[in-house]
Design a protein around this motif. Structure first.
Motif, PDB file in Angstrom:
ATOM      1  N   MET A 184     -11.721  -1.177  -3.308  1.00  0.00           N
ATOM      2  CA  MET A 184     -12.574  -1.336  -4.461  1.00  0.00           C
ATOM      3  C   MET A 184     -11.760  -1.750  -5.698  1.00  0.00           C
ATOM      4  O   MET A 184     -12.177  -2.607  -6.451  1.00  0.00           O
ATOM      5  N   ARG A 185     -10.585  -1.089  -5.870  1.00  0.00           N
ATOM      6  CA  ARG A 185      -9.729  -1.422  -7.014  1.00  0.00           C
ATOM      7  C   ARG A 185      -9.224  -2.857  -6.922  1.00  0.00           C
ATOM      8  O   ARG A 185      -9.147  -3.554  -7.920  1.00  0.00           O
ATOM      9  N   LEU A 197     -10.662  -5.373  -5.493  1.00  0.00           N
ATOM     10  CA  LEU A 197     -11.781  -6.257  -5.784  1.00  0.00           C
ATOM     11  C   LEU A 197     -12.026  -6.336  -7.283  1.00  0.00           C
ATOM     12  O   LEU A 197     -12.237  -7.418  -7.838  1.00  0.00           O
ATOM     13  N   LEU A 198     -11.968  -5.205  -7.955  1.00  0.00           N
ATOM     14  CA  LEU A 198     -12.158  -5.160  -9.400  1.00  0.00           C
ATOM     15  C   LEU A 198     -11.031  -5.901 -10.122  1.00  0.00           C
ATOM     16  O   LEU A 198     -11.280  -6.664 -11.066  1.00  0.00           O
TER      17      LEU A 198
END
Length: 162
Positions: A1-2, A4-5
């Motif tokens: 997730m990190r 992707l962010l």
């Protein structure tokens, strides 16, 4: 997730159109342009201080055939403010304003015609020596600040020229 962010943030940053001012470091276009600016003598003590500050920032010392010339006219004012009950001045304001033009020496075309300025407040105390020292220090600091503002505008102008 990190991850992707982080990648989304990098894409957004790339899309904003921001580019480094001094891309390429000392050999970049803006740095070379700044180094090719000649700063003729400027009248007065303030002129001497501003010219030295500009020369330091531009890296223009010793350029044999400068491509540009920076013409600077200064207005250095000291005005009294804050009259005390005994009709003496309790505070002074020193203002340094510069009107400058960047001239292409090959064509005598004015590439930039702008102004820069800075102000400083000075407390007037009972020691005349302290007041004179404060006025001189204010002039030195204002000269540095005005030179910084001029160089920033010059860099922006040269960057747009390419």
């Amino acid at each position: 997730m990190r991850a992707l962010l982080a990648s989304a943030m990098l894409l957004m940053l790339a899309a904003c159109g921001l580019q480094p001012m001094y891309a390429g470091g000392g050999s970049g276009e803006v740095a070379r342009g700044l180094a090719a600016i000649e700063v003729p003598a400027i009248e007065g003590r303030a002129g001497w201080l501003v010219r030295n500050a500009l020369t330091d920032r531009l890296g223009a010392a010793g350029e044999a055939n400068p491509r540009y010339r920076l013409d600077v006219r200064l207005d250095d004012r000291l005005e009294g403010l804050g009259v005390l009950s005994d009709d003496t001045i309790g505070r002074e304001r020193r203002m340094l304003r510069a009107r400058y033009q960047l001239v292409d020496t090959a064509s005598d075309e004015i590439l930039l015609d702008a102004t820069a300025g800075a102000d400083a407040g000075i407390d007037v105390v009972s020691s005349e020596y302290a007041v004179i020292a404060a006025e001189q220090t204010a002039l030195e600091n204002l000269s540095e600040e005005v030179a910084d503002r001029i160089v920033t505008q010059l860099a922006l102008t040269l960057r747009q020229q390419r």
